[in-house]
Write a protein that holds these residues in place. Structure first.
Motif, PDB file in Angstrom:
ATOM      1  N   GLY A 155     -24.896-125.052 -41.503  1.00 13.75           N
ATOM      2  CA  GLY A 155     -26.215-124.655 -41.369  1.00 13.75           C
ATOM      3  C   GLY A 155     -26.771-123.722 -42.823  1.00 13.75           C
ATOM      4  N   GLU A 156     -27.686-122.828 -42.341  1.00 12.17           N
ATOM      5  CA  GLU A 156     -28.235-122.253 -43.423  1.00 12.17           C
ATOM      6  C   GLU A 156     -27.538-121.355 -44.291  1.00 12.17           C
ATOM      7  OE1 GLU A 156     -32.092-119.063 -43.904  1.00 12.17           O
ATOM      8  OE2 GLU A 156     -32.266-120.546 -42.363  1.00 12.17           O
ATOM      9  N   PHE A 157     -26.482-120.881 -43.850  1.00 13.94           N
ATOM     10  CA  PHE A 157     -25.535-119.911 -44.271  1.00 13.94           C
ATOM     11  C   PHE A 157     -24.823-121.087 -45.290  1.00 13.94           C
ATOM     12  CE2 PHE A 157     -21.114-118.450 -44.803  1.00 13.94           C
ATOM     13  CZ  PHE A 157     -21.339-117.235 -45.360  1.00 13.94           C
ATOM     14  N   ALA A 158     -24.364-122.277 -45.037  1.00 15.10           N
ATOM     15  CA  ALA A 158     -23.678-122.976 -45.784  1.00 15.10           C
ATOM     16  C   ALA A 158     -24.606-123.451 -47.261  1.00 15.10           C
ATOM     17  CB  ALA A 158     -22.963-124.190 -45.434  1.00 15.10           C
ATOM     18  N   GLU A 159     -25.986-123.804 -46.783  1.00 18.34           N
ATOM     19  CA  GLU A 159     -26.888-124.029 -47.819  1.00 18.34           C
ATOM     20  C   GLU A 159     -27.063-122.929 -48.746  1.00 18.34           C
ATOM     21  OE1 GLU A 159     -30.119-125.565 -45.649  1.00 18.34           O
ATOM     22  OE2 GLU A 159     -29.275-127.117 -44.672  1.00 18.34           O
ATOM     23  N   GLY A 193     -17.392-110.148 -30.273  1.00 17.93           N
ATOM     24  CA  GLY A 193     -18.538-109.851 -29.436  1.00 17.93           C
ATOM     25  C   GLY A 193     -19.067-110.881 -28.301  1.00 17.93           C
ATOM     26  N   ASP A 194     -20.226-111.179 -28.314  1.00 13.64           N
ATOM     27  CA  ASP A 194     -20.636-112.315 -27.396  1.00 13.64           C
ATOM     28  C   ASP A 194     -20.001-113.420 -27.761  1.00 13.64           C
ATOM     29  OD1 ASP A 194     -22.162-110.398 -26.045  1.00 13.64           O
ATOM     30  OD2 ASP A 194     -24.047-110.867 -27.729  1.00 13.64           O
ATOM     31  N   GLN A 195     -19.643-114.341 -26.792  1.00  6.36           N
ATOM     32  CA  GLN A 195     -19.085-115.685 -26.990  1.00  6.36           C
ATOM     33  C   GLN A 195     -19.414-116.598 -25.552  1.00  6.36           C
ATOM     34  OE1 GLN A 195     -14.867-115.618 -27.820  1.00  6.36           O
ATOM     35  NE2 GLN A 195     -14.952-118.120 -27.844  1.00  6.36           N
ATOM     36  N   ASP A 196     -20.043-117.720 -26.007  1.00  4.62           N
ATOM     37  CA  ASP A 196     -19.859-118.618 -24.752  1.00  4.62           C
ATOM     38  C   ASP A 196     -19.266-119.981 -25.514  1.00  4.62           C
ATOM     39  OD1 ASP A 196     -21.840-120.186 -26.707  1.00  4.62           O
ATOM     40  OD2 ASP A 196     -23.534-119.048 -25.500  1.00  4.62           O
ATOM     41  N   ALA A 197     -19.195-121.051 -24.825  1.00  2.31           N
ATOM     42  CA  ALA A 197     -18.625-122.216 -25.286  1.00  2.31           C
ATOM     43  C   ALA A 197     -19.098-122.919 -26.747  1.00  2.31           C
ATOM     44  CB  ALA A 197     -18.743-123.525 -24.185  1.00  2.31           C
ATOM     45  N   ASP A 198     -20.442-122.568 -27.253  1.00  2.00           N
ATOM     46  CA  ASP A 198     -20.706-123.001 -28.367  1.00  2.00           C
ATOM     47  C   ASP A 198     -20.901-122.093 -29.537  1.00  2.00           C
ATOM     48  OD1 ASP A 198     -20.618-125.633 -27.586  1.00  2.00           O
ATOM     49  OD2 ASP A 198     -22.370-125.450 -26.402  1.00  2.00           O
ATOM     50  N   SER A 199     -21.254-120.831 -29.165  1.00  2.00           N
ATOM     51  CA  SER A 199     -21.409-119.675 -30.081  1.00  2.00           C
ATOM     52  C   SER A 199     -20.670-118.407 -29.881  1.00  2.00           C
ATOM     53  CB  SER A 199     -22.922-119.350 -30.037  1.00  2.00           C
ATOM     54  OG  SER A 199     -23.456-118.857 -28.830  1.00  2.00           O
ATOM     55  N   ALA A 200     -20.567-117.523 -31.059  1.00  3.55           N
ATOM     56  CA  ALA A 200     -19.774-116.444 -30.881  1.00  3.55           C
ATOM     57  C   ALA A 200     -20.451-115.385 -31.904  1.00  3.55           C
ATOM     58  CB  ALA A 200     -18.376-116.458 -30.997  1.00  3.55           C
ATOM     59  N   THR A 201     -20.111-113.962 -31.681  1.00  5.25           N
ATOM     60  CA  THR A 201     -20.690-113.075 -32.685  1.00  5.25           C
ATOM     61  C   THR A 201     -19.297-112.241 -33.001  1.00  5.25           C
ATOM     62  OG1 THR A 201     -22.868-113.000 -31.991  1.00  5.25           O
ATOM     63  CG2 THR A 201     -21.969-111.141 -33.002  1.00  5.25           C
ATOM     64  N   VAL A 202     -18.931-112.111 -34.094  1.00  2.00           N
ATOM     65  CA  VAL A 202     -17.932-111.325 -34.585  1.00  2.00           C
ATOM     66  C   VAL A 202     -17.988-110.421 -35.628  1.00  2.00           C
ATOM     67  CG1 VAL A 202     -15.329-111.652 -35.388  1.00  2.00           C
ATOM     68  CG2 VAL A 202     -16.194-113.412 -34.054  1.00  2.00           C
ATOM     69  N   LEU A 231     -18.725-106.631 -41.764  1.00  2.00           N
ATOM     70  CA  LEU A 231     -19.616-107.843 -41.726  1.00  2.00           C
ATOM     71  C   LEU A 231     -19.701-108.583 -40.171  1.00  2.00           C
ATOM     72  CD1 LEU A 231     -17.302-109.836 -44.053  1.00  2.00           C
ATOM     73  CD2 LEU A 231     -19.182-108.760 -44.699  1.00  2.00           C
ATOM     74  N   ARG A 232     -20.681-108.906 -39.975  1.00  2.00           N
ATOM     75  CA  ARG A 232     -21.337-109.664 -38.640  1.00  2.00           C
ATOM     76  C   ARG A 232     -21.249-111.010 -39.135  1.00  2.00           C
ATOM     77  NH1 ARG A 232     -25.388-108.125 -34.188  1.00  2.00           N
ATOM     78  NH2 ARG A 232     -25.523-110.337 -33.445  1.00  2.00           N
ATOM     79  N   LEU A 233     -20.485-111.801 -38.237  1.00  2.00           N
ATOM     80  CA  LEU A 233     -20.745-113.325 -38.578  1.00  2.00           C
ATOM     81  C   LEU A 233     -21.041-114.016 -37.209  1.00  2.00           C
ATOM     82  CD1 LEU A 233     -18.018-111.952 -40.403  1.00  2.00           C
ATOM     83  CD2 LEU A 233     -17.389-114.360 -40.400  1.00  2.00           C
ATOM     84  N   ASP A 280     -22.354-119.793 -39.244  1.00  2.00           N
ATOM     85  CA  ASP A 280     -23.650-119.940 -39.247  1.00  2.00           C
ATOM     86  C   ASP A 280     -24.231-118.850 -40.198  1.00  2.00           C
ATOM     87  OD1 ASP A 280     -25.944-121.918 -38.809  1.00  2.00           O
ATOM     88  OD2 ASP A 280     -26.399-120.603 -37.255  1.00  2.00           O
ATOM     89  N   ASN A 281     -24.210-117.773 -40.073  1.00  2.00           N
ATOM     90  CA  ASN A 281     -24.484-116.703 -40.504  1.00  2.00           C
ATOM     91  C   ASN A 281     -23.592-115.472 -40.884  1.00  2.00           C
ATOM     92  OD1 ASN A 281     -26.731-114.926 -41.461  1.00  2.00           O
ATOM     93  ND2 ASN A 281     -27.494-114.552 -39.462  1.00  2.00           N
ATOM     94  N   LEU A 282     -23.841-114.862 -41.997  1.00  2.00           N
ATOM     95  CA  LEU A 282     -22.825-113.657 -42.163  1.00  2.00           C
ATOM     96  C   LEU A 282     -23.817-112.840 -42.860  1.00  2.00           C
ATOM     97  CD1 LEU A 282     -19.608-114.066 -44.063  1.00  2.00           C
ATOM     98  CD2 LEU A 282     -21.261-112.055 -44.875  1.00  2.00           C
ATOM     99  N   GLN A 283     -23.541-111.285 -42.184  1.00  2.00           N
ATOM    100  CA  GLN A 283     -24.580-110.271 -42.721  1.00  2.00           C
ATOM    101  C   GLN A 283     -23.607-109.006 -43.098  1.00  2.00           C
ATOM    102  OE1 GLN A 283     -27.320-109.648 -39.647  1.00  2.00           O
ATOM    103  NE2 GLN A 283     -28.598-111.194 -40.290  1.00  2.00           N
ATOM    104  N   PHE A 284     -24.061-108.197 -43.905  1.00  2.00           N
ATOM    105  CA  PHE A 284     -23.261-106.793 -44.178  1.00  2.00           C
ATOM    106  C   PHE A 284     -23.997-106.136 -43.190  1.00  2.00           C
ATOM    107  CE2 PHE A 284     -22.471-108.981 -48.309  1.00  2.00           C
ATOM    108  CZ  PHE A 284     -21.023-108.789 -48.487  1.00  2.00           C
ATOM    109  N   VAL A 285     -23.212-105.123 -42.514  1.00  2.00           N
ATOM    110  CA  VAL A 285     -23.846-104.271 -41.509  1.00  2.00           C
ATOM    111  C   VAL A 285     -23.440-103.049 -42.106  1.00  2.00           C
ATOM    112  CG1 VAL A 285     -24.009-105.735 -39.647  1.00  2.00           C
ATOM    113  CG2 VAL A 285     -21.877-104.567 -39.923  1.00  2.00           C
TER     114      VAL A 285
END
Length: 164
Positions: free
Chosen positions: A77-81, A111-120, A144-146, A158-163
Motif C-alpha cells: 500500500g501507501e507505506f510501500a509506495e 494489539g488489535d487483530q482480526d482475520a485481515d488486519s493487526a496493530t503491533v 514503532l507502531r505497525l 501497510d503503515n509504520l509510525q514512530f511513537v
C-alpha cells in the motif's frame, strides 16, 4: 452503622476477597494455556512485524539496495509506495554519512487483530554509527507502531509510525 451491619460488610468483603483471590489463581493457572493459544494465533503477525521493524531500522552505507528491498518485501500500500519513493534519498544519505544501524527488537506486542488486519507495537534498540558519531556506536531507542494487513496469506506492513 451498627456492629451487626459492620460484621456483615466485613464478612461480605472477605467473601469477595476470597472469590477474587480464587479467580486470580484460576486466571494465573489457566493463563499459560490462553497465552499459548493467543501466541499461536498471533505468531505469524508478530513474526512479520519483527522482520519488518528489523529491516526498517537496518542501515549499511556499503550496500543499501538489499536492505531497502527487504523493507519493501514486507510492505504494501501507501507505506510501500512512500518507502520506494525514498530509495535514492535513503541510499544517498546513508553513503554520505557513512551510516550503519544494527537493530534488535527488545519487546513486541500484538494489539488489535482480526482475520485481515493487526496493530503491533515494537520497542527496538539500534547501535548507530555515522560521521556524526565519530565512528563510535551510539545506542538509539525506537518505538514503532505497525499496521499490518493480510494479503495472499502473508502479513504485510501497510503503515509504520514512530511513537513516543
Amino acid at each position: 452503622m451498627g456492629v451487626r451491619a459492620r460484621s456483615w460488610v466485613a464478612g461480605g468483603l472477605a467473601v469477595v476477597l476470597v472469590g477474587l483471590l480464587v479467580a486470580i489463581g484460576l486466571v494465573v493457572t489457566s493463563r499459560d494455556s490462553v497465552d499459548a493459544e493467543l501466541t499461536a494465533a498471533q505468531q505469524d503477525v508478530a513474526a512479520a512485524a519483527r522482520a519488518e521493524a528489523l529491516a526498517f531500522l537496518t542501515v549499511d552505507h556499503q550496500d543499501m539496495d538489499p536492505l531497502i528491498d527487504a523493507v519493501l518485501a514486507g510492505a504494501t500500500g501507501e507505506f510501500a509506495e512512500q518507502y520506494e519513493s525514498q530509495r535514492e534519498t535513503l541510499t544517498r544519505e546513508a553513503v554520505r554519512t557513512e551510516a550503519t544501524s544494527v537493530p534488535e527488537v527488545v519487546a513486541l506486542g500484538v494489539g488489535d487483530q482480526d482475520a485481515d488486519s493487526a496493530t503491533v507495537l515494537v520497542a527496538a534498540n539500534s547501535t548507530v554509527t555515522n560521521t556524526g558519531t565519530g565512528g563510535e556506536g551510539q545506542v538509539r531507542y525506537y518505538r514503532l507502531r505497525l499496521e499490518l494487513v493480510r494479503e495472499d496469506d502473508r502479513w504485510l506492513t501497510d503503515n509504520l509510525q514512530f511513537v513516543r
